[in-house]
Design a protein around this motif. Structure first.
Motif, PDB file in Angstrom:
ATOM      1  N   ILE A  54      11.766  -7.559  -0.782  1.00 49.77           N
ATOM      2  CA  ILE A  54      12.021  -7.456  -2.347  1.00 49.77           C
ATOM      3  C   ILE A  54      12.815  -8.848  -2.404  1.00 49.77           C
ATOM      4  O   ILE A  54      13.760  -9.153  -1.772  1.00 49.77           O
ATOM      5  N   ASP A  55      12.528  -9.636  -3.345  1.00 49.52           N
ATOM      6  CA  ASP A  55      13.383 -10.700  -4.005  1.00 49.52           C
ATOM      7  C   ASP A  55      13.204 -10.817  -5.348  1.00 49.52           C
ATOM      8  O   ASP A  55      12.212 -11.044  -6.092  1.00 49.52           O
ATOM      9  N   PHE A  56      14.335 -10.638  -5.912  1.00 48.72           N
ATOM     10  CA  PHE A  56      14.222 -10.780  -7.415  1.00 48.72           C
ATOM     11  C   PHE A  56      14.692 -12.026  -7.812  1.00 48.72           C
ATOM     12  O   PHE A  56      15.325 -13.040  -7.251  1.00 48.72           O
ATOM     13  N   LYS A  57      13.707 -12.535  -8.807  1.00 45.39           N
ATOM     14  CA  LYS A  57      13.329 -13.722  -9.252  1.00 45.39           C
ATOM     15  C   LYS A  57      14.168 -14.066 -10.547  1.00 45.39           C
ATOM     16  O   LYS A  57      14.594 -15.089 -10.946  1.00 45.39           O
ATOM     17  N   SER A  58      14.127 -12.978 -11.469  1.00 48.24           N
ATOM     18  CA  SER A  58      14.943 -12.954 -12.724  1.00 48.24           C
ATOM     19  C   SER A  58      15.063 -11.381 -13.170  1.00 48.24           C
ATOM     20  O   SER A  58      14.952 -10.586 -12.211  1.00 48.24           O
ATOM     21  N   SER A  59      15.739 -11.405 -14.132  1.00 45.99           N
ATOM     22  CA  SER A  59      15.889  -9.925 -14.584  1.00 45.99           C
ATOM     23  C   SER A  59      15.541  -9.627 -16.163  1.00 45.99           C
ATOM     24  O   SER A  59      14.855 -10.322 -16.550  1.00 45.99           O
ATOM     25  N   ALA A  60      16.101  -8.566 -16.546  1.00 50.45           N
ATOM     26  CA  ALA A  60      15.628  -8.084 -17.931  1.00 50.45           C
ATOM     27  C   ALA A  60      17.158  -7.243 -18.336  1.00 50.45           C
ATOM     28  O   ALA A  60      17.925  -7.040 -17.723  1.00 50.45           O
ATOM     29  N   ARG A  61      17.085  -7.733 -19.737  1.00 51.37           N
ATOM     30  CA  ARG A  61      18.285  -6.894 -20.624  1.00 51.37           C
ATOM     31  C   ARG A  61      17.856  -5.964 -21.400  1.00 51.37           C
ATOM     32  O   ARG A  61      16.663  -5.765 -21.739  1.00 51.37           O
ATOM     33  N   ILE A  68       4.455  -3.772 -15.249  1.00 53.53           N
ATOM     34  CA  ILE A  68       4.339  -3.509 -13.905  1.00 53.53           C
ATOM     35  C   ILE A  68       2.920  -3.773 -13.575  1.00 53.53           C
ATOM     36  O   ILE A  68       1.995  -3.053 -14.193  1.00 53.53           O
ATOM     37  N   GLY A  69       2.478  -4.533 -12.422  1.00 50.25           N
ATOM     38  CA  GLY A  69       1.039  -4.933 -12.238  1.00 50.25           C
ATOM     39  C   GLY A  69       0.792  -4.382 -10.732  1.00 50.25           C
ATOM     40  O   GLY A  69       1.811  -4.627  -9.946  1.00 50.25           O
ATOM     41  N   ILE A  70      -0.311  -3.789 -10.566  1.00 56.19           N
ATOM     42  CA  ILE A  70      -0.658  -3.381  -9.058  1.00 56.19           C
ATOM     43  C   ILE A  70      -2.016  -3.698  -8.844  1.00 56.19           C
ATOM     44  O   ILE A  70      -2.898  -3.675  -9.663  1.00 56.19           O
ATOM     45  N   GLU A  71      -2.060  -4.276  -7.519  1.00 52.86           N
ATOM     46  CA  GLU A  71      -3.490  -4.600  -7.194  1.00 52.86           C
ATOM     47  C   GLU A  71      -3.707  -4.215  -5.802  1.00 52.86           C
ATOM     48  O   GLU A  71      -2.724  -4.315  -4.819  1.00 52.86           O
ATOM     49  N   VAL A  72      -4.870  -3.822  -5.318  1.00 52.96           N
ATOM     50  CA  VAL A  72      -5.233  -3.332  -3.980  1.00 52.96           C
ATOM     51  C   VAL A  72      -5.158  -4.616  -2.870  1.00 52.96           C
ATOM     52  O   VAL A  72      -6.132  -5.514  -3.175  1.00 52.96           O
ATOM     53  N   ALA A  78      -6.530   6.129   6.287  1.00 49.66           N
ATOM     54  CA  ALA A  78      -5.573   7.157   5.564  1.00 49.66           C
ATOM     55  C   ALA A  78      -4.781   6.461   4.793  1.00 49.66           C
ATOM     56  O   ALA A  78      -3.881   7.142   3.853  1.00 49.66           O
ATOM     57  N   SER A  79      -4.865   5.034   4.622  1.00 53.13           N
ATOM     58  CA  SER A  79      -3.886   4.299   3.612  1.00 53.13           C
ATOM     59  C   SER A  79      -4.488   3.508   2.511  1.00 53.13           C
ATOM     60  O   SER A  79      -5.464   3.362   2.523  1.00 53.13           O
ATOM     61  N   LEU A  80      -3.650   3.096   1.678  1.00 52.32           N
ATOM     62  CA  LEU A  80      -4.042   2.059   0.594  1.00 52.32           C
ATOM     63  C   LEU A  80      -2.760   1.318   0.731  1.00 52.32           C
ATOM     64  O   LEU A  80      -1.577   1.446   0.451  1.00 52.32           O
ATOM     65  N   THR A  81      -3.347  -0.258   0.816  1.00 51.90           N
ATOM     66  CA  THR A  81      -2.061  -1.195   0.842  1.00 51.90           C
ATOM     67  C   THR A  81      -1.982  -1.990  -0.599  1.00 51.90           C
ATOM     68  O   THR A  81      -3.148  -2.459  -0.994  1.00 51.90           O
ATOM     69  N   LEU A  82      -1.086  -1.994  -1.285  1.00 52.00           N
ATOM     70  CA  LEU A  82      -0.829  -2.441  -2.755  1.00 52.00           C
ATOM     71  C   LEU A  82      -0.060  -3.582  -2.603  1.00 52.00           C
ATOM     72  O   LEU A  82       0.850  -3.964  -1.899  1.00 52.00           O
ATOM     73  N   THR A  83      -0.322  -4.764  -3.602  1.00 53.13           N
ATOM     74  CA  THR A  83       0.902  -5.533  -4.023  1.00 53.13           C
ATOM     75  C   THR A  83       1.317  -5.217  -5.394  1.00 53.13           C
ATOM     76  O   THR A  83       0.383  -4.708  -6.204  1.00 53.13           O
ATOM     77  N   CYS A  84       2.390  -5.710  -5.717  1.00 54.02           N
ATOM     78  CA  CYS A  84       3.005  -5.515  -7.048  1.00 54.02           C
ATOM     79  C   CYS A  84       3.804  -6.600  -7.696  1.00 54.02           C
ATOM     80  O   CYS A  84       4.441  -7.149  -6.846  1.00 54.02           O
ATOM     81  N   GLU A  85       3.744  -6.869  -8.833  1.00 50.16           N
ATOM     82  CA  GLU A  85       4.291  -7.816  -9.615  1.00 50.16           C
ATOM     83  C   GLU A  85       5.069  -7.158 -10.896  1.00 50.16           C
ATOM     84  O   GLU A  85       4.401  -6.464 -11.694  1.00 50.16           O
ATOM     85  N   VAL A  86       6.194  -7.425 -11.169  1.00 50.95           N
ATOM     86  CA  VAL A  86       6.792  -6.982 -12.404  1.00 50.95           C
ATOM     87  C   VAL A  86       7.296  -8.157 -13.277  1.00 50.95           C
ATOM     88  O   VAL A  86       7.683  -9.176 -12.517  1.00 50.95           O
ATOM     89  N   ARG A  87       6.887  -8.359 -14.323  1.00 47.67           N
ATOM     90  CA  ARG A  87       7.235  -9.554 -15.349  1.00 47.67           C
ATOM     91  C   ARG A  87       7.919  -9.065 -16.548  1.00 47.67           C
ATOM     92  O   ARG A  87       7.546  -7.688 -17.039  1.00 47.67           O
ATOM     93  N   THR A  94       8.634 -13.797 -14.084  1.00 51.30           N
ATOM     94  CA  THR A  94       8.393 -12.674 -13.022  1.00 51.30           C
ATOM     95  C   THR A  94       9.816 -12.460 -12.721  1.00 51.30           C
ATOM     96  O   THR A  94      10.665 -13.255 -12.562  1.00 51.30           O
ATOM     97  N   ILE A  95      10.021 -11.020 -12.681  1.00 51.82           N
ATOM     98  CA  ILE A  95      11.252 -10.461 -12.197  1.00 51.82           C
ATOM     99  C   ILE A  95      11.051 -10.005 -10.828  1.00 51.82           C
ATOM    100  O   ILE A  95      12.263 -10.396  -9.949  1.00 51.82           O
ATOM    101  N   ILE A  96      10.047  -9.501 -10.167  1.00 57.28           N
ATOM    102  CA  ILE A  96      10.004  -9.296  -8.735  1.00 57.28           C
ATOM    103  C   ILE A  96       8.643  -9.245  -8.487  1.00 57.28           C
ATOM    104  O   ILE A  96       7.570  -9.053  -9.081  1.00 57.28           O
ATOM    105  N   VAL A  97       8.210  -9.653  -7.131  1.00 54.82           N
ATOM    106  CA  VAL A  97       7.172  -9.461  -6.506  1.00 54.82           C
ATOM    107  C   VAL A  97       7.299  -8.656  -5.240  1.00 54.82           C
ATOM    108  O   VAL A  97       8.350  -9.135  -4.282  1.00 54.82           O
TER     109      VAL A  97
END
Length: 130
Positions: A54-61, A68-72, A78-87, A94-97
């Motif tokens: 993980i790499d924090f790009k910014s923060s929140a106060r 929170i965004g999720i994409e397959v 037996a698995s599901l691989t996702l990506t996530c972005e939080v803004r 963007t806070i984190i990807v």
């Protein structure tokens, strides 16, 4: 990317610097990934196997609203691989990807259980609306 969840940053979510505590954010991400995967795989026994660096790009106060965004990325047997972005909805930054989150469907004994899914399904498509 679909943004499913919004969180309001409250005083208990902050670190000593007055910004969103990273551990709290990671807990929210893990919970969102689990909920999304449980619904997609139709198995409440779905767990987190892996989360990429993980790499924090910014923060929140306090008072900010984050989403929170999720994409397959991929369906495994037996698995599901996702990506996530939080803004941050307030700053539009963007806070984190998280590039990769692997969730695994388990059977009653805790072993990987093939799920038979190959594409994203929406709950409305599963309903028998006659």
């Amino acid at each position: 990317m679909r943004f499913h969840t919004r969180k309001w940053v409250k005083p208990g979510d902050l670190n000593p610097n007055g910004t969103l505590f990273g551990g709290q954010l990671l807990a929210w991400i893990d919970e969102e990934a689990a909920l999304y995967s449980i619904i997609q795989l139709e198995n409440q026994k779905t767990v987190t196997k892996y989360m990429s660096e993980i790499d924090f790009k910014s923060s929140a106060r306090q008072g900010d609203i984050i989403e929170i965004g999720i994409e397959v990325i991929k369906f495994g047997s037996a698995s599901l691989t996702l990506t996530c972005e939080v803004r941050n909805k307030m700053t539009r930054q963007t806070i984190i990807v998280v590039d990769k989150i692997v969730m695994v469907s388990l059977d009653e004994a805790g072993n990987a259980k093939p799920h038979g899914k190959t594409k994203v399904e929406f709950v409305k498509d599963r309903l028998d609306l006659r």
